[in-house]
Design an enzyme around this catalytic site. Structure first.
Site, mmCIF file in Angstrom:
data_model
loop_
_atom_site.group_PDB
_atom_site.id
_atom_site.type_symbol
_atom_site.label_atom_id
_atom_site.label_comp_id
_atom_site.label_asym_id
_atom_site.label_seq_id
_atom_site.Cartn_x
_atom_site.Cartn_y
_atom_site.Cartn_z
ATOM 1 N N GLU A 1 85.762 53.980 -11.124
ATOM 2 C CA GLU A 1 86.747 54.906 -10.570
ATOM 3 C C GLU A 1 86.809 56.177 -11.400
ATOM 4 O O GLU A 1 86.762 56.141 -12.623
ATOM 5 C CB GLU A 1 88.124 54.250 -10.465
ATOM 6 C CG GLU A 1 88.612 53.538 -11.695
ATOM 7 C CD GLU A 1 89.895 52.759 -11.452
ATOM 8 O OE1 GLU A 1 90.683 53.170 -10.578
ATOM 9 O OE2 GLU A 1 90.111 51.746 -12.131
ATOM 10 N N THR B 1 92.545 58.340 -8.575
ATOM 11 C CA THR B 1 91.113 58.119 -8.768
ATOM 12 C C THR B 1 90.412 57.865 -7.448
ATOM 13 O O THR B 1 91.006 57.371 -6.492
ATOM 14 C CB THR B 1 90.855 56.922 -9.704
ATOM 15 O OG1 THR B 1 91.431 55.743 -9.131
ATOM 16 C CG2 THR B 1 91.432 57.164 -11.084
ATOM 17 N N ASN C 1 87.416 55.652 -5.965
ATOM 18 C CA ASN C 1 86.651 54.454 -6.282
ATOM 19 C C ASN C 1 85.289 54.508 -5.596
ATOM 20 O O ASN C 1 85.208 54.743 -4.391
ATOM 21 C CB ASN C 1 87.420 53.208 -5.835
ATOM 22 C CG ASN C 1 88.623 52.940 -6.701
ATOM 23 O OD1 ASN C 1 88.580 52.116 -7.610
ATOM 24 N ND2 ASN C 1 89.711 53.656 -6.448
#
Length: 316
Positions: free
Chosen positions: A264, A214, A216
């Site tokens: 995220e 992911t 962020n």
């Protein structure tokens, strides 16, 4: 020059038709009002303009107030430019401005910004006590040599029926929708998908360990509203290219993340180092609330299901 401020030299500019407001979100109702300003300006051969403020007026009066902005200053200016208005006047709202009467404020609009005609929204009031209304503004306008016009009421057709007339589409109503996770209906009122702008920062790297890396997001403005916790179908813009993705907002309860709320996004079909790069996330649909799973395996299984469902949503 589209953006004018208190320090801009506008003495040589032609006279303007204007409307005034904070215009948070630049939603459909705002754009309907701005279109009327453009119509009046075209008939009178004047420039069209919007007078707005860089900081929410209530925050000037109460510094600890958090406005939950639909748009930051720069986002608002960009959206206003898309309306076709000739210029945006960014007027610094200060304690001194807040103490002005409606007539004193209108005099500044006339003398400093060359506003010859002012289009007033159906519910807009200004001046230090906000006790005066449209008839008073018309009276002051005649004294100052400024035409004051009442805007037509906006009504929005949704789902084949009229959703209501004045006040139905408002920034406060859109905030309520977003804080409830209803990004789809908020987009209908905004006229575009709600979005967040920010910079990609380092996270906990848990997503990469479970096969779903992911990015962020750190917001550009801490006063920007963040929708309700949960999982969303989103579109992600990086370096001028758009990707599909699934976004999670919340506290990562499966990993006991504590009080650290994160934003995220797992970007589909993407694998590049984008740390410290700007990123925009546009919300398409709320998929589910944030959940706590008993095991990491159960979480991964649900993420796989989320991905399948979100890819189907984004392919529509």
């Amino acid at each position: 020059m589209f953006l004018l401020s208190d320090t801009s030299d506008i003495s040589a500019c032609r006279s303007r038709v204007a409307t005034i407001g904070f215009f948070d979100g630049v939603h459909r109702g705002h754009r309907y009002l701005i279109e009327q300003v453009r119509e009046v300006a075209a008939v009178r051969g004047l420039a069209s303009s919007v007078v707005t403020f860089p900081i929410h007026p209530r925050k000037v009066m109460k510094p600890d107030y958090r406005p939950d902005l639909l748009t930051t200053r720069d986002e608002k200016v960009a959206l206003l430019a898309e309306t076709g208005i000739d210029c945006c006047i960014m007027l610094d709202f200060t304690q001194e401005v807040a103490r002005l009467s409606a007539r004193q404020f209108m005099a500044i609009l006339k003398e400093r910004y060359r506003i010859a005609a002012l289009v007033i929204g159906y519910d807009h009031r200004f001046g230090h006590n906000r006790s005066e209304g449209f008839d008073d503004y018309v009276h002051y306008g005649k004294e100052l040599g400024m035409e004051v016009l009442l805007a037509r009421v906006y009504s929005y057709m949704r789902g084949g029926r009229e959703s209501g007339a004045e006040g139905t589409v408002s920034s406060s109503a859109i905030r309520r929708l977003l804080l409830a996770g209803n990004v789809s209906e908020a987009a209908e009122y905004l006229g575009y998908d709600f979005f967040l702008n920010g910079t990609v920062v380092s996270g906990y790297q848990v997503g990469r360990k479970i096969g779903f890396p992911t990015a962020n997001l750190h917001l550009n403005d801490p006063d920007k509203l963040v929708p309700a916790d949960g999982v969303y179908a989103v579109r992600v813009s990086i370096g001028g290219t758009e990707y599909g993705g699934m976004l999670s907002i919340g506290y990562r309860p499966t990993f006991n993340n504590g009080a650290n709320r994160s934003i995220e996004v797992h970007i589909f079909d993407f694998d590049a180092d984008i740390y410290q790069q700007p990123m925009r996330i546009s919300f398409v649909r709320f998929m589910r609330p944030e959940l706590k799973f008993d095991t990491v395996e159960a979480l991964v299984a649900r993420i796989r299901r989320d991905e399948k469902e979100i890819r189907a949503v984004l392919s529509c």
